[in-house]
Design an enzyme around this catalytic site. Sequence first.
Site, mmCIF file in Angstrom:
data_model
loop_
_atom_site.group_PDB
_atom_site.id
_atom_site.type_symbol
_atom_site.label_atom_id
_atom_site.label_comp_id
_atom_site.label_asym_id
_atom_site.label_seq_id
_atom_site.Cartn_x
_atom_site.Cartn_y
_atom_site.Cartn_z
ATOM 1 N N GLY A 202 35.336 35.945 31.975
ATOM 2 C CA GLY A 202 34.255 35.414 31.724
ATOM 3 C C GLY A 202 32.838 35.942 32.664
ATOM 4 O O GLY A 202 31.786 35.357 31.545
ATOM 5 N N THR A 239 47.130 29.064 41.640
ATOM 6 C CA THR A 239 46.705 28.052 41.697
ATOM 7 C C THR A 239 45.507 28.267 40.751
ATOM 8 O O THR A 239 44.861 29.247 41.454
ATOM 9 C CB THR A 239 46.758 27.125 43.504
ATOM 10 O OG1 THR A 239 47.425 27.499 44.434
ATOM 11 C CG2 THR A 239 45.312 26.656 43.966
ATOM 12 N N CYS A 324 33.739 49.908 35.330
ATOM 13 C CA CYS A 324 35.118 50.208 36.114
ATOM 14 C C CYS A 324 35.028 51.218 36.448
ATOM 15 O O CYS A 324 36.678 51.477 37.553
ATOM 16 C CB CYS A 324 36.155 49.408 34.753
ATOM 17 S SG CYS A 324 35.485 47.748 34.804
#
Length: 380
Positions: A202, A239, A324
Amino acid sequence: MNSKVKFLDNNSTTPIDPRVLDAMLPFLQDNFANPSSTHHFGQSINEKVKQAREQIADFINADSNELIFTSGATEASNIAIKGVAESYSNKGKHIITVSTEHKAVLDTCKDLKRKGFEVTFLSVLQSGLIDLAELQKAIRPDTILVSVMYVNNETGVIQPIKEIATIAHDMGALFMTDATQAVGKLEIDVNDLGIDLLCFSGHKMYAPKGIGALYVRNKTKLTSQIHGGGHEQGLRSGTLNVPGIIALSKACELANQEMTQNQNTISELRDRLEAELLKLPNTSLNSVSQNRIYNTANICFKGQDANVLIGRMKNIAISNGSACSSAVVEPSHVLKAMGLSDDDAFASLRFSLGKFNTIEDVETVIQKIKELTQPNFNYA
């Protein structure tokens, strides 16, 4: 967004679109229930997650039950590659990927290699594209997975995904693509392209960090890598990040509405930046391929030190490769694979633009680069 910073590092991350933030805020405050809870509050949130899942899946022409939410593309890549390796090891233990992939794919494949799998790392041409003939030669009956990045994060090179998928399928292998730099910028139809596994994040498309997704074509078997509750069809227990999911859904909605407009605006800015910087002596574009994403320019400033240039540009954000692995002082593995020397790789800068960039940003960067690379410039 910090208006003082000229941010041309959008391939590393993007600012959250204010409309995305508005969509997710209620789920950080009043609508905080766990969607796995059986009470009415939890189930009302679960319904919002279902709607978001459908919207995101539709954005890539997938079914909602083919979408697994993750923390980002790195986790999605690990789940996909390791999951395929364990599920299909009876068929074979051969995996094919490319030397210019993101470390999330390369390091995962290297880990599997240490565990007894055979991995072929395809080379690339000077353009950054793979040679389809080399892929044809490398693929075998015991090849279980071919993984090729859709758009390279350092150079913007777009690989011929549909042709690669066909070659993989003709030999009975699955095809995966890391589409982190493609989703939100290019129209993607997983069915038309023949993609079996696709991952994205995202935060590369104006949603927050910490949310991503893995598309898994129906009937593709994956062995679970994260256990503890059976969430996401047992493939990613934990979750759900509801605010992130809502944000990703809104980002996909906006990208769908504004993709053409963004492409036109951003490509004009990129082309202006590129044209002006390439007028400087001893500069060259790293990848002259026509198959290149419209927001990225990777330029070699021969004889310069990219890290020094970056350090001398206050309030300007650009990079010398993947965020990264930027903490590692070594030349870009992507540029090296394309044939650049260590010195030229160290002299290269990546400019990656986004929808919030302006012509003022571009002109400021052009002027600063010109000042810093002029032989008689006083660095004091």
